[in-house]
Design a protein around this motif. Structure first.
Motif: not given
Length: 387
Positions: A38-46
């Motif tokens: 599952k992609p996680q980069a957007n959650a980290r950026a949030t």
């Protein structure tokens, strides 16, 4: 009032290979997705942008479309201007570089990006190659499998804190951070070969910016032998336990003392001092724990000079894995952290960091943890959630 111009880039596939034991995402995104990652980069950026919500009326975010930054910033209610349109869903390094060019031409105050070392190289390929733009500061939100570069904040929230200091016009030191990367083909074979590619200007606050990873192995072999002997004694004492061995040079030394093959940058399972499974994915690890009749003990070490024990280089140890281990009899005693005292002293009194991506779990893990530093030798050291 002049708005703070925040350049913002997300590499949507950064770190996608971590939970499925691919050791990286370069050229592996489709394979990782097929394995269930599952992609996680957007959650980290949030997590980074949430720190800036009290100042959103004072900030304009300049970014690329959709998952490269626009969606994340708009969902949080920031003013957004899209300067680059990626043409495909699964973006490539060229998209990051073209976005950087657009941000620089628009005169942003800083470029904040979410990714790993490959993304840092993409940013540097543009910023460091043009004399006119080398003074534009850059800061990374850690979201990749590999974070060897010194241009990253230690956690996503720490990245937000640094931007907050700039927005509120606090004095922030400008320094240089090395852009490092490793050969992923060798990385998947357990060989770490890091190389310095360039450097970029970064806003530096020592509490929030990581040091470049230490690339060498521990030199004090006698201390490592004592640490390994302590763990092996426990293995000898109990035959109803399986040991989950995390990544790192200290745990690799333990495996060598057991005369077992080791996945230096992966997770292995040892049962009755034999290798039960090698380089397991998160899903394989969860099945191994839930199917096992006895206790599962987690043996981990901190990563380099940064102090991370969860969330950096061991994404297979997901929140559900950690919670399952904690739910067994013994609770937190089922987690053994190994480190030499020299490594702990090198942290300069900074706490160890749990950055699992689950805020509640990180808070539950926070507090003083016993660290095995030798044979029958432990010290209490603070473990903290990301700031």
């Amino acid at each position: 009032m002049k708005h703070f111009k925040l350049g913002f880039i997300i590499n949507p596939i950064a770190g996608i290979g971590g939970s499925v034991a691919l050791k990286g995402s370069d050229g592996m995104a489709m394979h990782a997705l097929a394995l269930g990652a599952k992609p996680q980069a957007n959650a980290r950026a949030t997590l980074a942008l949430e720190v800036l919500l009290p100042y959103k009326d004072d900030i304009v975010i300049y970014t690329a479309n959709d998952l490269m930054g626009e969606q994340c910033a708009r969902d949080l209610g920031f003013k957004v201007e899209v300067l680059y349109q990626a043409k495909q869903k699964h973006t490539e390094s060229n998209d990051s570089q073209l976005t950087v060019e657009a941000l620089l031409e628009h005169g942003v105050d800083i470029i904040l990006f979410a990714g790993g070392d490959g993304t840092a190289r993409d940013i540097a390929n543009v910023v460091a190659s043009d004399d006119d733009y080398q003074q534009v500061p850059v800061l990374g939100i850690p979201a990749g499998c590999k974070i060897h570069s010194g241009v990253y904040a230690i956690t996503p929230k720490a990245a937000g804190r640094i931007i907050e200091l700039m927005v509120t016009k606090e004095l922030v030191t400008l320094t240089t951070g090395d852009v490092m990367d490793i050969d992923e083909s060798l990385f998947r074979q357990g060989i770490v070969k890091a190389k310095r590619y360039s450097e970029m200007k970064i806003p530096s606050e020592l509490r929030y910016v990581q040091a470049v990873k230490s690339g060498g192995k521990e030199s004090d072999e006698l201390v490592l032998q004592d640490i390994a002997a302590n763990v092996i004694e426990e293995m000898n004492e109990y035959d109803d336990r399986q040991f989950i061995i995390g990544s790192g040079s200290t745990t690799a030394f333990l495996m060598s003392e057991l005369a077992l093959e080791n996945t230096l940058l992966g997770v292995d399972i040892v049962s009755e001092q034999s290798l039960a499974a090698s380089d397991v994915t998160e899903a394989e690890l969860y099945k191994a724990i839930t199917d096992y009749d006895g206790l599962s003990k987690l043996v981990i070490t901190l990563i380099g000079g940064q102090g991370h024990v969860f969330g950096r280089g061991n994404q297979q140890l997901s929140p559900r894995i950690i919670r399952t281990i904690l739910a067994q009899s013994g609770g937190s005693d089922n987690i053994t952290i190994l480190a030499t005292k020299a490594k702990l002293e090198a942290l300069n009194n900074k706490p160890l960091i749990s950055d699992t991506g689950d805020i509640e779990l990180d808070q539950e893990l926070s507090g003083f943890m016993p660290i095995t530093t030798g044979y029958k030798d432990q010290v209490l050291y603070p473990l903290a959630s990301p700031q």
